[in-house]
Design an enzyme around this catalytic site. Structure first.
Site, PDB file in Angstrom:
ATOM      1  N   ASP A  58       0.862  -1.256   0.082  1.00 46.99           N
ATOM      2  CA  ASP A  58       0.113   0.083   0.123  1.00 46.99           C
ATOM      3  C   ASP A  58       0.953   1.229  -0.105  1.00 46.99           C
ATOM      4  OD1 ASP A  58      -3.294   0.726   0.785  1.00 46.99           O
ATOM      5  OD2 ASP A  58      -1.713   2.253   1.043  1.00 46.99           O
ATOM      6  N   CYS A 186     -15.097   6.321  -3.558  1.00 52.06           N
ATOM      7  CA  CYS A 186     -15.364   6.366  -2.283  1.00 52.06           C
ATOM      8  C   CYS A 186     -15.227   7.898  -1.495  1.00 52.06           C
ATOM      9  CB  CYS A 186     -14.558   5.405  -1.437  1.00 52.06           C
ATOM     10  SG  CYS A 186     -15.030   3.753  -1.626  1.00 52.06           S
TER      11      CYS A 186
END
Ligand code: ZN
Length: 340
Positions: A58, A186
């Protein structure tokens, strides 16, 4: 070993897994790309199920707005702006110390995807964008590694498993032209946490079947959900398209792309610039002390610039310019403080 046996007893009693399946899980190597909402649920299940090797990747760090749904993180992680891969590794090691966790604080690019996939038996999609998904898809189909797609936004989600040499690929199902770019992220329209758990849990089910070798029972369909008004929809995966640039013509376009050095982080008021050289954070802490207020942890350095924007520097050479969506402005600040 008796402890291990007891630990996984309920899963081993489940006949399709059994003791044989448990051994396969302990030998498996799973790559999860993206340790946001989906990724944290995926990793939690994989580690608790007894997967022996987990690689997590990530590029971001934990923020307060993540805590509503990114289930491995807590207020301490947000307070210290820990990189998600590092915070997740710490939490996962407390859950099951028998899993070897290889954490990478990095972007996934055509340049490093080969290395990240080295030795991997399954790839689970925890990303939030189609650019990275097509890259994972192409790398998986090139190397013959199963890939389980998942995506969620608002109260909607989708998931499908792909088996190279058997099913179609993500490009056959959702051609690039049908990907994102409609602003439905989102960060723009929000997301509620139950859809995340549903999508990720269905990804995990298919992942477990693949890891224990029950390939015949892998679901060959795209499932989608809308959980606020409740609709569910299942579509059989189409046959692989011979003209598909990935699974058909085997050109794998995402692996050929040079990769832009500037990426917009949609709706985040942030531009990411990938520099060519690694950044020595200790050195940059001194260099940038007059540029604004500097704060650091072992994984990143933040500078609140006098201009108003904020720079976040990572050792791999990436810089986030926060407080602007204008790539030109971001490049200007990057040039001013880091240098092109
Ligand atoms: Zn295809």
């Amino acid at each position: 070993m008796r402890d291990e046996h007891h630990r996984f007893s309920r899963q081993q009693l489940f006949a399709p897994i059994g003791e044989g399946g448990q051994i396969k899980l302990s030998e498996a190597s799973v790559l999860i790309v993206g340790m946001g909402a989906l990724g944290t649920v995926l990793a939690n299940h994989m580690v608790r199920a007894g997967v022996g090797n987990l690689r997590i990747v990530d590029r971001d760090f934990v923020e307060w707005s993540n805590l509503q749904r990114q289930m491995l993180y807590d207020e301490e992680d947000a307070r210290h702006s820990l990189p998600k891969a590092i915070a997740a590794k710490h939490k996962l090691e407390r859950i099951y110390s028998g899993c070897r966790i290889d954490a990478h604080v990095s972007d996934v690019t055509p340049g490093n995807i080969g290395e990240l996939m080295d030795g991997v038996t399954l790839v689970l999609d925890g990303t939030d964008n189609f650019q990275t998904r097509y890259l994972l898809n192409d790398a998986c189909f090139q190397k013959g590694i199963p890939f389980v797609y998942g995506g969620a936004v608002s109260s909607r989600g989708m998931s499908a498993p792909f088996l190279p040499g058997d099913t179609c690929c993500l490009r056959c199902l959702l051609p690039e032209s049908a990907g994102d770019g409609d602003g439905q992220t989102c960060d723009m329209i929000g997301v509620i946490s139950p859809i995340i758990d549903i999508v990720a849990s269905f990804q995990v089910v298919e992942g477990l079947k693949i890891l224990v070798g029950d390939l015949e029972r892998v679901r060959r369909s795209l499932l989608s959900w809308e959980i606020w008004d409740y609709h569910t929809y299942e579509m059989k995966l189409p046959a692989p398209r011979p003209e598909c640039p990935s699974c058909g013509r085997r050109e794998f376009p995402a692996l050929q792309e040079g990769g832009s050095d500037v990426a917009m982080m949609c709706g985040r008021d942030t531009v990411q610039i990938q520099g060519k050289r690694p950044l020595d954070l200790e050195l940059w802490k001194l260099k940038l002390q007059d540029a604004g207020e500097v704060s650091a942890n072992p994984y990143l350095l933040r500078v609140q610039l006098i201009e108003g924007e904020r720079l976040v520097l990572f050792p791999d050479g990436r810089v986030l310019v926060q407080g602007t969506e204008d790539p030109i402005r971001a490049k200007t600040l990057y040039a001013r403080y880091i240098g092109m």
